[in-house]
Every structure is written in structure tokens, then in C-alpha cells.
Design an enzyme around this catalytic site. Structure first.
Site, mmCIF file in Angstrom:
data_model
loop_
_atom_site.group_PDB
_atom_site.id
_atom_site.type_symbol
_atom_site.label_atom_id
_atom_site.label_comp_id
_atom_site.label_asym_id
_atom_site.label_seq_id
_atom_site.Cartn_x
_atom_site.Cartn_y
_atom_site.Cartn_z
ATOM 1 C CG ASP A 25 -1.689 1.256 1.452
ATOM 2 O OD1 ASP A 25 -1.866 2.007 0.471
ATOM 3 O OD2 ASP A 25 -2.105 1.498 2.592
ATOM 4 C CG ASN A 27 -3.235 5.158 -1.246
ATOM 5 O OD1 ASN A 27 -3.307 4.141 -0.554
ATOM 6 N ND2 ASN A 27 -4.048 5.401 -2.252
ATOM 7 C CG ASP A 29 -5.995 2.782 0.305
ATOM 8 O OD1 ASP A 29 -5.042 1.974 0.452
ATOM 9 O OD2 ASP A 29 -6.555 2.972 -0.797
ATOM 10 C CG ASP A 33 -1.196 1.591 -3.939
ATOM 11 O OD1 ASP A 33 0.018 1.429 -4.138
ATOM 12 O OD2 ASP A 33 -1.667 2.228 -2.961
ATOM 13 C CG ASP A 102 -6.049 -12.430 -13.836
ATOM 14 O OD1 ASP A 102 -6.725 -13.082 -14.638
ATOM 15 O OD2 ASP A 102 -5.764 -12.841 -12.699
ATOM 16 C CG ASP A 204 -10.804 -15.607 -14.424
ATOM 17 O OD1 ASP A 204 -10.192 -16.181 -13.500
ATOM 18 O OD2 ASP A 204 -12.024 -15.361 -14.381
ATOM 19 C CD GLU A 267 -8.751 -19.873 -13.271
ATOM 20 O OE1 GLU A 267 -8.804 -20.167 -12.069
ATOM 21 O OE2 GLU A 267 -9.415 -18.964 -13.787
ATOM 22 C CG HIS A 329 -5.909 -15.323 -6.743
ATOM 23 N ND1 HIS A 329 -5.304 -15.881 -7.849
ATOM 24 C CD2 HIS A 329 -7.180 -15.060 -7.114
ATOM 25 C CE1 HIS A 329 -6.181 -15.951 -8.837
ATOM 26 N NE2 HIS A 329 -7.325 -15.457 -8.417
ATOM 27 C CG ASP A 330 -8.779 -18.444 -7.078
ATOM 28 O OD1 ASP A 330 -9.280 -17.502 -6.439
ATOM 29 O OD2 ASP A 330 -8.797 -18.502 -8.324
#
Length: 533
Positions: A25, A27, A29, A33, A102, A204, A267, A329-330
Site C-alpha cells: 500500500d 497511500n 488506505d 496499489d 489477468d 481467467d 486457467e 490467490h484461490d
């Protein structure tokens, strides 16, 4: 399998997946990013990988954290803007790295202008850009198809009196790839990013893209039990992997090839025989790398792995190049699945098998199981089927960089909790520890890059021990033996007939006595073999 010599970068290289929300990150939040990715590119380059795959960065309502795209040719403001993206790709290329985006072609967001037009009326010009059908004879959905996230794949639209199809969330309506205007528009999307300099795409759920034209019911799955996902009540015979989808894949490959040395990664979750068809033919090639997830999904023992590897290698067309994945990530973290000791063995397996490896951020630190309180779970898959324990949040937690507040990921509370042991398990701490998982990955990646045997060499499985997996990689005068002990006890191994056992050039352990012909518990070793006698 034979040695390859004239090879493109993606056959020799290693792909590193970055989940942008959770990398860095910039910034404050609490959400990663693109500027954060730029700030950490030196780390990626020093790790020793060759390409970055970025999970979706396009404008999105974030119903499925970016896999619900509202604009295929923009950047989500949470992540930055096109100027930041252009700076990112310039900085990536300046370090000798490649960038894959992606691409999400099966479905858009229901907030995409195309869908807003499509659902505005039955006679809108974009109505046929999505899949609309009348109710079934009983007034319910047109067929029995089940969403991958549970429940019917059909959502009723009161305003126009029809159902639309969604293979995932109702906020992710499926695009109609039988419509030539939609196909042309999506080709323009690919050109937009290729013209900006991207080096390829991870596509994907490519095998979902075309559905059976008549939309018949899917057959029941006789092997289904209540512990398994609701989606698997049915066999997805008519809703996925239709013959016409391969025509689209050929068109995408032709477009990518027109830009030179680009790569398409598809994928695809299918059995080997159907999976291999996504390579296409020499005359009509399709995706360069149909993703191979078998190391993620199957039992972790030598006998199973040996069979998986043999069957997969045997299924490949002569021109097809293999690839391997142990995390994404899955999927559950590999260290959570098999423990840290075997996670090192898994790393050695990933980086020494024949083919292109994909490494997921944080696996190089050995991040394992992460505690996430129920109130902080964000994954829509988990929230729809919490009783099945299939949530993906534990693989998407922020990257721990150091022992500063919020692990150096952000100056604010991150969007998901950090790994429980982040104060000790972070990049700074592991960089300073010669025997850490991170340093082990760096050594393996450096070895792989310097070794023709490990990048383009031939591959031969050896042995039949249910606890030890071994194989030979060979190129030119370099012959290597990889021995992986998948058990928690020391095991003997045999030197391949006609060879002598040379130096130990890598071990998963800080100290190894493997030259005695024994590998320690949970040890993986790479030996140099001396020439055949």
C-alpha cells in the site's frame, strides 16, 4: 522427455503472481496499489523471477475483488490510473522483467456499461452481448446449472422478464462469445493492452467461455456428497469446455503472436486429456501454457506425485511445454497444507520439474495458516458457503515486509489481517537469515537460472519408493539428480544405474549428509551426477 534448445523466455522463466490488493500500500488506505508494486520491484527482481502476473487491476465494484470488471481498458482508482500503469510497465521492463495481466473474458461486472445497456430492454443493440433466456416451463430458471459460488446460475430480471446467466456471482453476468460484435470488442481490449507493452495475459476461466447452444440440463454427479461444493452436484458437461471455445483460443493466440514474443496462460481445470487440447495443434496453436494445478489439488505423497507427473507429461502434445503451480490467490497456502519442512520440498519440486513454474507471493516466505476472525472474512465464496471452509481470504493476506507497524505493508489497518507470525516471518527478517525460506528460494531460483538442465533439460522419472520422489534433469554435459523425501523419516535412495553420485549442489536443510545415500526426514536434494560408466 527430450531437451529443448530454441526456447522463448516463458519456457526458461519463472512467473511470480502478485495480488495487488495485498502486495504494498502506497497511500495509507490499507489496500495495495500499483505505486506500491513499483516500490517493491527491486525485491521481485532480486528474488530471481522473470515475469510478474498481476491479478485484475481494472475498474470494478469489487463484488469478487476485481474479477467483476466494469471497464476492460481502465485502471481501478483504488490501484492508481493509466499513467501509473505506464510507469509500472516501464519500471518492470527496465529491470529485465515481463508483465502479464489477468484478462477476465467469461463475464463482466453487472455495472459494466455493456451490461447496463443489455439489461435496459430486450431490443437494445447490446442485449445479445450477454446470455438472456426465457423462464423454463415451470416458470423457474431455464435449466439446472449451478453457479460456481452456489445457487442457480440464472438471475431473474424483473424489468425485461428474462433470466441472465452467471457462472459465478449474480454481479458477474456471463458474456456471449457467440456474438461477433462482442468478440471484436474483446479483441480490441487485448490490443489496447498489447499496444501498451504488456508481455501477455493470464486468461481467467477460459474453458467457461462458450456454453452449449441449446442450454440442456447438466447431468447429476453420482459421486457428490454434502461435504463437497454445491457446484459439484452436477457435472459441468454443457456449461464449460465446449468445442467452439477452442476457436476463440486460436483467435486469441493469433492476435498475441502478431505482437511477437507474447505469452498466453489459460486457467483451465480439466482432466489431462481435455486439458491438453488447449495447446491446440502446430497448425492452429492455442494458449502457450494451459495452467496445470495438479500439485495444488492432489495428495502429498511420493507415489501420488510420481503418477501425477507421469500422467501429465504423457498427456502433452509433442510441441507442448509443461507448467506447474503450487499456490495462487484461490488455493490454500502450500505451507498450510504440508507444513514448512515439506513446503521447502515443494519449492524444490516446483523449481526443478520440467516446465514453467508459477510462484505465488508470500509462498517464498513460507506463510502458512492465517487466523481470520469471522467478522473480517471478505471472500464472497466463503460468505455464500461458510460451512464448506472454502474461503480464499487466507491466501490473500497482506505481504509482510518487516516488523514495523502493519508489517511495512501500510500505515493503516490492512484490508485483511496479516499472517499471525508476521513479526518474525517477514521479508526483512528472512533476508537477514541465511537459512530462511526466502534465502532458500533465492538460491534455488539462481541455480535454476544458471542451469540448462533445470531450464530446458530433458526429464526422466526414477525409482518406485512410495516415500521418495526422484528424477533426472539433463542438458549437454550437465546431469542432475533430484531426490525428494516426502516422509518424516530418513530414507535410502539409489543412484541411477551407470552414474556416479557427485556434489550436493542444493538441499532443503542447512546441513546435509545425503552423499551417504540417505536423505534426511523432509529433505530434498539436488545432486550433480558424474558421467555414465
Amino acid at each position: 522427455m527430450a531437451e529443448r534448445r530454441d526456447t522463448p523466455w516463458w519456457e526458461r522463466g519463472v512467473i511470480y503472481q502478485i495480488y495487488p490488493r495485498s502486495f504494498q500500500d502506497s497511500n495509507g488506505d490499507g489496500i495495495g496499489d500499483l505505486a506500491g508494486v513499483i516500490a517493491r520491484l527491486d525485491y521481485v527482481a532480486q528474488l530471481g523471477v522473470d515475469a510478474i502476473w498481476l491479478s485484475p487491476i481494472f475498474p470494478s465494484p469489487m463484488a469478487d475483488f476485481g474479477y467483476d470488471v466494469a471497464d476492460y481498458c481502465g485502471i481501478e482508482p483504488l490501484f492508481g490510473d493509466l499513467a501509473t500503469f505506464d510507469r509500472l510497465i516501464s519500471e518492470i521492463h527496465a529491470r529485465g522483467l515481463k508483465l502479464l495481466l489477468d484478462f477476465v473474458p467469461n463475464h463482466s461486472s453487472d455495472q459494466h456499461p455493456w451490461f447496463i445497456e443489455s439489461r435496459s430492454s430486450r431490443d437494445n443493440p447490446k442485449r445479445d452481448w450477454y446470455i438472456w433466456r426465457d423462464a423454463g416451463a415451470d416458470g423457474g430458471p431455464p435449466n439446472n446449472w449451478i453457479s460456481d459460488f452456489g445457487g442457480s446460475s440464472w438471475e431473474w430480471d424483473e424489468a425485461t422478464g428474462q433470466y441472465y446467466l452467471h457462472a459465478f456471482l449474480k454481479e458477474q453476468p456471463d458474456l456471449n462469445w457467440r456474438n461477433p460484435e462482442l468478440r471484436a470488442a474483446m479483441s480490441d481490449v487485448l490490443r489496447f493492452w498489447l499496444d501498451r507493452g504488456v508481455d501477455g495475459f493470464r486468461i481467467d476461466v477460459i474453458w467457461h467461455m462458450i456454453k452449449h447452444e441449446a442450454f440442456p440440463d447438466n447431468p447429476l454427479n453420482p459421486a457428490w456428497t454434502p461435504e463437497v461444493r454445491e457446484r459439484d452436484k452436477l457435472i459441468q458437461l454443457h456449461s464449460t469446455d465446449q468445442p467452439e471455445a477452442h476457436t476463440i483460443s486460436v483467435e486469441m493466440r493469433r492476435l498475441a503472436d502478431s505482437y511477437g514474443d507474447r505469452v498466453l496462460v489459460g486457467e483451465i481445470f480439466l482432466p489431462n486429456d481435455r486439458h491438453a487440447k488447449w495447446y491446440g495443434t502446430p497448425e492452429q496453436p492455442q494458449v502457450h501454457l494451459p495452467f496445470n494445478f495438479q500439485l495444488i489439488e492432489n495428495p502429498w505423497d511420493a507415489a501420488s506425485l510420481r503418477q501425477i507427473i507421469a500422467d501429465y507429461e504423457g498427456s502433452l502434445p509433442a510441441f507442448g511445454w509443461p507448467n506447474w503451480v503450487i499456490g495462487s490467490h484461490d488455493a490454500p497456502r502450500i505451507a498450510a497444507r504440508v507444513g514448512e519442512a515439506q513446503a521447502r520440498v515443494a519449492a524444490m519440486l516446483l523449481l526443478t520439474l520440467r516446465g514453467t513454474p508459477t510462484l505465488y507471493q508470500g509462498d517464498e516466505l513460507g506463510i502458512g495458516e492465517v487466523t481470520i476472525p469471522p467478522e473480517r472474512m471478505r471472500d464472497p465464496q466463503h460468505l455464500r458457503e461458510p460451512e464448506r471452509g472454502i474461503g480464499r481470504d487466507r491466501s490473500r493476506t497482506p505481504m509482510p515486509w518487516n516488523d514495523a507497524p502493519f508489517a511495512g505493508f501500510s500505515t493503516a489497518e490492512p484490508w485483511l489481517p496479516l499472517n499471525d507470525d508476521w513479526r518474525a516471518r517477514n521479508v526483512a527478517a528472512q533476508s537477514a537469515d541465511e537459512h530462511s525460506m526466502l534465502r532458500f528460494f533465492q538460491k534455488l531460483l539462481a541455480l535454476r537460472r544458471s542451469s540448462p538442465a533445470l531450464t530446458i533439460g530433458s526429464f526422466t522419472l526414477k525409482g518406485a519408493d512410495d516415500e521418495v520422489l526422484s528424477y533426472i534433469r539433463q542438458a549437454g554435459d550437465e546431469t542432475l539428480l533430484i531426490v525428494l523425501n516426502l516422509s518424516s523419516q530418513a530414507r535410502r535412495f539409489a543412484t541411477p544405474h551407470g552414474y556416479g553420485l557427485g556434489d550436493t549442489i542444493a538441499s532443503t536443510l542447512a546441513r546435509s549428509d545425503a552423499k551417504t545415500g540417505t536423505v534426511a526426514a523432509d529433505e530434498g536434494v539436488i545432486f550433480r551426477l558424474t558421467g555414465k560408466h
